[in-house]
Design a protein around this motif. Sequence first.
Motif, PDB file in Angstrom:
ATOM      1  N   LYS A  66     -70.656  46.880  -0.184  1.00 58.71           N
ATOM      2  CA  LYS A  66     -70.657  48.352  -0.264  1.00 58.71           C
ATOM      3  C   LYS A  66     -69.963  48.630  -1.442  1.00 58.71           C
ATOM      4  N   GLY A  67     -69.068  48.412  -1.787  1.00 57.27           N
ATOM      5  CA  GLY A  67     -68.238  49.130  -3.137  1.00 57.27           C
ATOM      6  C   GLY A  67     -68.944  49.268  -4.831  1.00 57.27           C
ATOM      7  N   SER A  68     -70.550  48.145  -4.562  1.00 58.35           N
ATOM      8  CA  SER A  68     -70.940  48.204  -5.557  1.00 58.35           C
ATOM      9  C   SER A  68     -72.708  49.390  -5.661  1.00 58.35           C
ATOM     10  N   SER A  69     -73.179  48.708  -4.238  1.00 60.78           N
ATOM     11  CA  SER A  69     -74.377  50.076  -4.221  1.00 60.78           C
ATOM     12  C   SER A  69     -73.269  51.468  -3.490  1.00 60.78           C
ATOM     13  N   ARG A  70     -72.070  51.639  -3.349  1.00 63.48           N
ATOM     14  CA  ARG A  70     -71.649  52.929  -3.599  1.00 63.48           C
ATOM     15  C   ARG A  70     -71.687  53.227  -4.638  1.00 63.48           C
ATOM     16  N   GLU A  71     -71.228  52.238  -6.327  1.00 64.89           N
ATOM     17  CA  GLU A  71     -71.519  52.576  -7.464  1.00 64.89           C
ATOM     18  C   GLU A  71     -73.066  52.761  -8.156  1.00 64.89           C
ATOM     19  N   LEU A  72     -73.785  52.365  -8.032  1.00 61.57           N
ATOM     20  CA  LEU A  72     -74.804  52.197  -8.105  1.00 61.57           C
ATOM     21  C   LEU A  72     -76.110  53.701  -7.989  1.00 61.57           C
ATOM     22  N   ARG A  73     -75.390  54.112  -7.190  1.00 67.74           N
ATOM     23  CA  ARG A  73     -76.040  55.420  -6.444  1.00 67.74           C
ATOM     24  C   ARG A  73     -74.818  56.262  -7.711  1.00 67.74           C
ATOM     25  N   ARG A  74     -74.317  56.181  -6.919  1.00 65.82           N
ATOM     26  CA  ARG A  74     -73.278  57.631  -8.295  1.00 65.82           C
ATOM     27  C   ARG A  74     -74.115  57.671  -9.510  1.00 65.82           C
ATOM     28  N   ASN A  75     -75.041  56.112  -9.924  1.00 68.49           N
ATOM     29  CA  ASN A  75     -75.043  56.320 -10.811  1.00 68.49           C
ATOM     30  C   ASN A  75     -76.332  56.652 -10.740  1.00 68.49           C
ATOM     31  N   GLY A  76     -77.543  57.091  -9.937  1.00 70.83           N
ATOM     32  CA  GLY A  76     -78.548  57.397  -9.592  1.00 70.83           C
ATOM     33  C   GLY A  76     -79.507  56.871  -9.297  1.00 70.83           C
ATOM     34  N   PHE A  77     -79.257  55.245  -8.869  1.00 72.30           N
ATOM     35  CA  PHE A  77     -79.774  53.852  -8.573  1.00 72.30           C
ATOM     36  C   PHE A  77     -79.426  53.459  -6.973  1.00 72.30           C
ATOM     37  N   ILE A  78     -80.664  52.775  -6.423  1.00 77.95           N
ATOM     38  CA  ILE A  78     -80.707  52.500  -5.228  1.00 77.95           C
ATOM     39  C   ILE A  78     -80.853  50.849  -4.798  1.00 77.95           C
ATOM     40  N   PRO A  79     -80.105  50.659  -3.965  1.00 76.14           N
ATOM     41  CA  PRO A  79     -79.683  49.162  -3.751  1.00 76.14           C
ATOM     42  C   PRO A  79     -81.141  48.654  -3.325  1.00 76.14           C
ATOM     43  N   ALA A  80     -81.839  47.844  -3.639  1.00 74.65           N
ATOM     44  CA  ALA A  80     -82.922  47.147  -2.900  1.00 74.65           C
ATOM     45  C   ALA A  80     -82.826  45.749  -2.846  1.00 74.65           C
ATOM     46  N   VAL A  81     -83.466  45.056  -2.289  1.00 71.30           N
ATOM     47  CA  VAL A  81     -83.830  43.509  -1.847  1.00 71.30           C
ATOM     48  C   VAL A  81     -85.204  43.218  -1.660  1.00 71.30           C
ATOM     49  N   ILE A  82     -85.805  42.241  -2.555  1.00 74.86           N
ATOM     50  CA  ILE A  82     -87.698  41.842  -2.161  1.00 74.86           C
ATOM     51  C   ILE A  82     -87.105  40.836  -1.736  1.00 74.86           C
ATOM     52  N   TYR A  83     -87.839  39.927  -1.079  1.00 78.71           N
ATOM     53  CA  TYR A  83     -87.489  38.880  -0.158  1.00 78.71           C
ATOM     54  C   TYR A  83     -89.117  38.109   0.459  1.00 78.71           C
ATOM     55  N   GLY A  84     -89.303  37.061   0.648  1.00 76.54           N
ATOM     56  CA  GLY A  84     -91.093  36.681   1.520  1.00 76.54           C
ATOM     57  C   GLY A  84     -91.113  35.713   0.039  1.00 76.54           C
ATOM     58  N   ASP A  85     -92.174  35.082   1.271  1.00 75.13           N
ATOM     59  CA  ASP A  85     -92.934  34.048   0.461  1.00 75.13           C
ATOM     60  C   ASP A  85     -92.620  32.742  -0.342  1.00 75.13           C
ATOM     61  N   LYS A  86     -91.379  32.755   0.814  1.00 71.67           N
ATOM     62  CA  LYS A  86     -90.772  30.984   0.720  1.00 71.67           C
ATOM     63  C   LYS A  86     -90.387  31.493  -0.794  1.00 71.67           C
ATOM     64  N   GLN A  87     -89.309  32.794  -1.386  1.00 71.08           N
ATOM     65  CA  GLN A  87     -88.696  32.368  -2.466  1.00 71.08           C
ATOM     66  C   GLN A  87     -87.240  33.021  -1.651  1.00 71.08           C
ATOM     67  N   ALA A  88     -85.860  32.929  -2.578  1.00 71.82           N
ATOM     68  CA  ALA A  88     -84.829  33.235  -2.211  1.00 71.82           C
ATOM     69  C   ALA A  88     -84.448  35.051  -2.810  1.00 71.82           C
ATOM     70  N   PRO A  89     -84.167  35.721  -1.823  1.00 70.31           N
ATOM     71  CA  PRO A  89     -84.053  37.332  -1.863  1.00 70.31           C
ATOM     72  C   PRO A  89     -83.504  37.284  -2.819  1.00 70.31           C
ATOM     73  N   LEU A  90     -84.277  39.113  -3.766  1.00 71.20           N
ATOM     74  CA  LEU A  90     -83.779  38.711  -4.746  1.00 71.20           C
ATOM     75  C   LEU A  90     -83.332  40.378  -4.918  1.00 71.20           C
ATOM     76  N   SER A  91     -82.016  40.576  -5.602  1.00 68.77           N
ATOM     77  CA  SER A  91     -80.997  42.083  -5.697  1.00 68.77           C
ATOM     78  C   SER A  91     -81.841  42.759  -6.967  1.00 68.77           C
ATOM     79  N   ILE A  92     -81.591  43.875  -6.179  1.00 68.68           N
ATOM     80  CA  ILE A  92     -81.969  44.630  -7.748  1.00 68.68           C
ATOM     81  C   ILE A  92     -81.961  45.551  -6.908  1.00 68.68           C
ATOM     82  N   ALA A  93     -81.701  46.983  -8.109  1.00 65.46           N
ATOM     83  CA  ALA A  93     -81.389  48.302  -8.376  1.00 65.46           C
ATOM     84  C   ALA A  93     -82.653  49.238  -9.336  1.00 65.46           C
ATOM     85  N   LEU A  94     -82.993  49.603  -8.344  1.00 66.29           N
ATOM     86  CA  LEU A  94     -84.039  51.139  -7.984  1.00 66.29           C
ATOM     87  C   LEU A  94     -82.981  51.942  -9.073  1.00 66.29           C
TER      88      LEU A  94
END
Length: 198
Positions: free
Chosen positions: A18-46
């Motif tokens: 939650k803390g890092s997500s809030r900080e991201l949003r304050r800086n103009g970014f959205i937290p996002a996750v890419i998952y599927g295709d039998k690979q580990a989920p990737l946490s990204i910011a857009l």
Amino acid sequence: MSHATYELKAEARERVGKGSSRELRRNGFIPAVIYGDKQAPLSIALSTNEVTKRIHAGGFMTTVATIVLNGEKISVLPKDYQLDPVRDFTMHVDFLRVSADSEVTVEVPVHFINEEKSGIKIGGVLNIVRHEVEMLVPANDIPEFITVDLDGFKIGDSIHISHVKLPKGAKPTITDRDFTIATIVAPAGGTTEEAAAE
């Protein structure tokens, strides 16, 4: 195919929570996750602006996007996003990895044509049961919508999925019955034909 594909530049997220997500949003970014295709989920910011523009342009959930992360291009399909209930800005997006031969489940909007050639012309009312139909479709060929032709349907008729010409490769996820998409019903006060006969 739905809208043209587009690219979104992403940054890897080292910290999650939650803390890092809030900080991201304050800086103009959205937290996002890419998952599927039998690979580990990737946490990204857009970029919040880029994603919000795409959501408001329409077709967001049915358009394959390319996420550029550290020079690598990843084909994805948005699966879900959360909006802040009060301020209506994007809080988080989930993406599903797709490849050329992936099949994905999407909600495809239903469009109706030829209302003037059906029982609606004499006062019938189109009662839409499903505004969208959940379908299994090729990830690289997602239909923007399916078209229901009302030509010849009369008051009292039901339009089922079997009456619809489906796009190539698209299959409804409901397979155990010929479900109803819409019906043409008599208006509450009767039709103009009945009124003329009285």
